[in-house]
Design a protein around this motif. Structure first.
Motif, PDB file in Angstrom:
ATOM      1  N   GLY A   1     -13.482  54.518   0.763  1.00  0.00           N
ATOM      2  CA  GLY A   1     -12.683  55.694   0.418  1.00  0.00           C
ATOM      3  C   GLY A   1     -12.265  56.458   1.655  1.00  0.00           C
ATOM      4  O   GLY A   1     -11.105  56.878   1.785  1.00  0.00           O
TER       5      GLY A   1
ATOM      6  N   LYS B   1      -9.579  54.491   3.448  1.00  0.00           N
ATOM      7  CA  LYS B   1      -8.276  54.710   2.817  1.00  0.00           C
ATOM      8  C   LYS B   1      -7.678  56.048   3.250  1.00  0.00           C
ATOM      9  O   LYS B   1      -6.484  56.146   3.553  1.00  0.00           O
ATOM     10  CB  LYS B   1      -8.419  54.665   1.300  1.00  0.00           C
ATOM     11  CG  LYS B   1      -7.134  54.885   0.540  1.00  0.00           C
ATOM     12  CD  LYS B   1      -7.392  54.837  -0.960  1.00  0.00           C
ATOM     13  CE  LYS B   1      -6.113  55.085  -1.741  1.00  0.00           C
ATOM     14  NZ  LYS B   1      -6.340  55.053  -3.204  1.00  0.00           N
TER      15      LYS B   1
ATOM     16  N   ASP C   1     -17.001  59.557  -1.209  1.00  0.00           N
ATOM     17  CA  ASP C   1     -16.255  58.330  -0.920  1.00  0.00           C
ATOM     18  C   ASP C   1     -15.538  57.833  -2.162  1.00  0.00           C
ATOM     19  O   ASP C   1     -14.389  57.376  -2.103  1.00  0.00           O
ATOM     20  CB  ASP C   1     -17.217  57.262  -0.393  1.00  0.00           C
ATOM     21  CG  ASP C   1     -16.486  56.056   0.157  1.00  0.00           C
ATOM     22  OD1 ASP C   1     -15.752  56.227   1.154  1.00  0.00           O
ATOM     23  OD2 ASP C   1     -16.650  54.950  -0.394  1.00  0.00           O
ATOM     24  N   ARG C   2     -16.201  57.960  -3.326  1.00  0.00           N
ATOM     25  CA  ARG C   2     -15.578  57.557  -4.592  1.00  0.00           C
ATOM     26  C   ARG C   2     -14.356  58.428  -4.890  1.00  0.00           C
ATOM     27  O   ARG C   2     -13.314  57.927  -5.324  1.00  0.00           O
ATOM     28  CB  ARG C   2     -16.598  57.671  -5.717  1.00  0.00           C
ATOM     29  CG  ARG C   2     -16.102  57.227  -7.086  1.00  0.00           C
ATOM     30  CD  ARG C   2     -17.045  57.682  -8.177  1.00  0.00           C
ATOM     31  NE  ARG C   2     -17.131  59.153  -8.230  1.00  0.00           N
ATOM     32  CZ  ARG C   2     -17.998  59.823  -9.007  1.00  0.00           C
ATOM     33  NH1 ARG C   2     -18.868  59.155  -9.747  1.00  0.00           N
ATOM     34  NH2 ARG C   2     -18.006  61.140  -9.007  1.00  0.00           N
TER      35      ARG C   2
ATOM     36  N   MET D   1     -11.477  57.436  -2.743  1.00  0.00           N
ATOM     37  CA  MET D   1     -10.901  56.171  -3.202  1.00  0.00           C
ATOM     38  C   MET D   1      -9.936  56.410  -4.358  1.00  0.00           C
ATOM     39  O   MET D   1      -8.909  55.733  -4.495  1.00  0.00           O
ATOM     40  CB  MET D   1     -12.017  55.219  -3.630  1.00  0.00           C
ATOM     41  CG  MET D   1     -11.622  53.756  -3.622  1.00  0.00           C
ATOM     42  SD  MET D   1     -11.255  53.175  -1.957  1.00  0.00           S
ATOM     43  CE  MET D   1     -10.610  51.557  -2.342  1.00  0.00           C
ATOM     44  N   SER D   2     -10.251  57.384  -5.189  1.00  0.00           N
ATOM     45  CA  SER D   2      -9.381  57.682  -6.334  1.00  0.00           C
ATOM     46  C   SER D   2      -8.212  58.586  -5.957  1.00  0.00           C
ATOM     47  O   SER D   2      -7.344  58.858  -6.785  1.00  0.00           O
ATOM     48  CB  SER D   2     -10.196  58.354  -7.448  1.00  0.00           C
ATOM     49  OG  SER D   2     -10.684  59.624  -7.011  1.00  0.00           O
TER      50      SER D   2
END
Length: 239
Positions: free
Chosen positions: A108, A111, A222-223, A226-227
């Protein structure tokens, strides 16, 4: 024999025309031979061709026709900003690569930093296009490697990114002040419309993200990255 006959006998015989040399008649000498190259060459040398008038050597040597009310101080500062944007992109791509290592595995964050890298490249491209539109000239400098290419914690990563964005913002403000000082309304409008607010948004995003990392478990942040929950310049999807 009479004297008349003697006198006539002493007369020189009529001269006969000598036969012309066969080589002279059929093969003119070098002096008489027409030179096929001399005439065209003299013509070409006196009349320049179209290709010589548009020689590649003349590219970029003429005066810039769009240059108007564009002070050299502003041109220098734009070139400095372009090189700073490239250096920032260089740092962001290093951060993104670090986050994708198997012993880090924060995809994440990778990104997020990749998106930030693309943003800096876009800023650079817009500044170069503007510089050419106004009649300035691009002057690139060498790019040094980032001072760090490994970090101990995510906080270190975000702290460095936040510091870097604040430095970019300070230089943009100095460029804006230079444009105002020299009465360049077009440059101030360009900076206000495209850059100044974006820098404020980027600084706020990084500050929020840094605070969130300090308060929340890292894998949850981090999640969210990522979203696409966090983005540098107000873009909701982070792409």
């Amino acid at each position: 024999m009479s004297s008349d006959c003697k006198g006539s006998s002493n007369d020189p015989p009529p001269k006969k025309d000598k036969p012309k040399c066969e080589s002279t008649r059929h093969e003119p000498t070098k002096e008489n031979k027409p030179c096929k190259e001399t005439k065209p060459k003299s013509k070409k040398s006196s009349e320049p061709t179209q290709s010589s008038q548009h020689s590649p050597d003349s590219l970029g040597k003429t005066e810039r026709q769009t240059l108007q009310n564009f002070h050299e101080d502003c041109i220098d500062k734009i070139n400095t900003q372009i090189n700073d944007e490239i250096r920032s992109a260089y740092t962001y791509i290093s951060m993104a690569s670090f986050c994708t290592q198997d012993n880090v595995a924060l995809f994440g964050f990778a990104k997020f930093f990749t998106h930030s890298y693309k943003e800096e490249i876009e800023h650079m491209e817009h500044l170069i296009a503007y510089l050419n539109k106004r009649g300035g000239q691009l002057r690139l400098t060498s790019i040094e490697a980032p001072s760090k290419q490994e970090w101990n914690t995510v906080e270190d990563l975000l702290t460095e990114a936040l510091h870097m964005e604040k430095q970019l913002n300070e230089k943009l403000l100095k460029l804006h002040a230079c444009a105002s000082q020299h009465g360049d309304a077009n440059l101030t409008d360009f900076l206000e419309g495209r850059y100044l607010q974006e820098q404020v948004d980027a600084i706020k995003t990084l500050a929020d993200l840094l605070t969130t990392v300090r308060r929340t478990q890292l894998y949850l942040v981090d999640r969210d990255l990522m979203s696409g929950k966090f983005s540098m310049h107000g873009n909701d999807n982070g792409e």
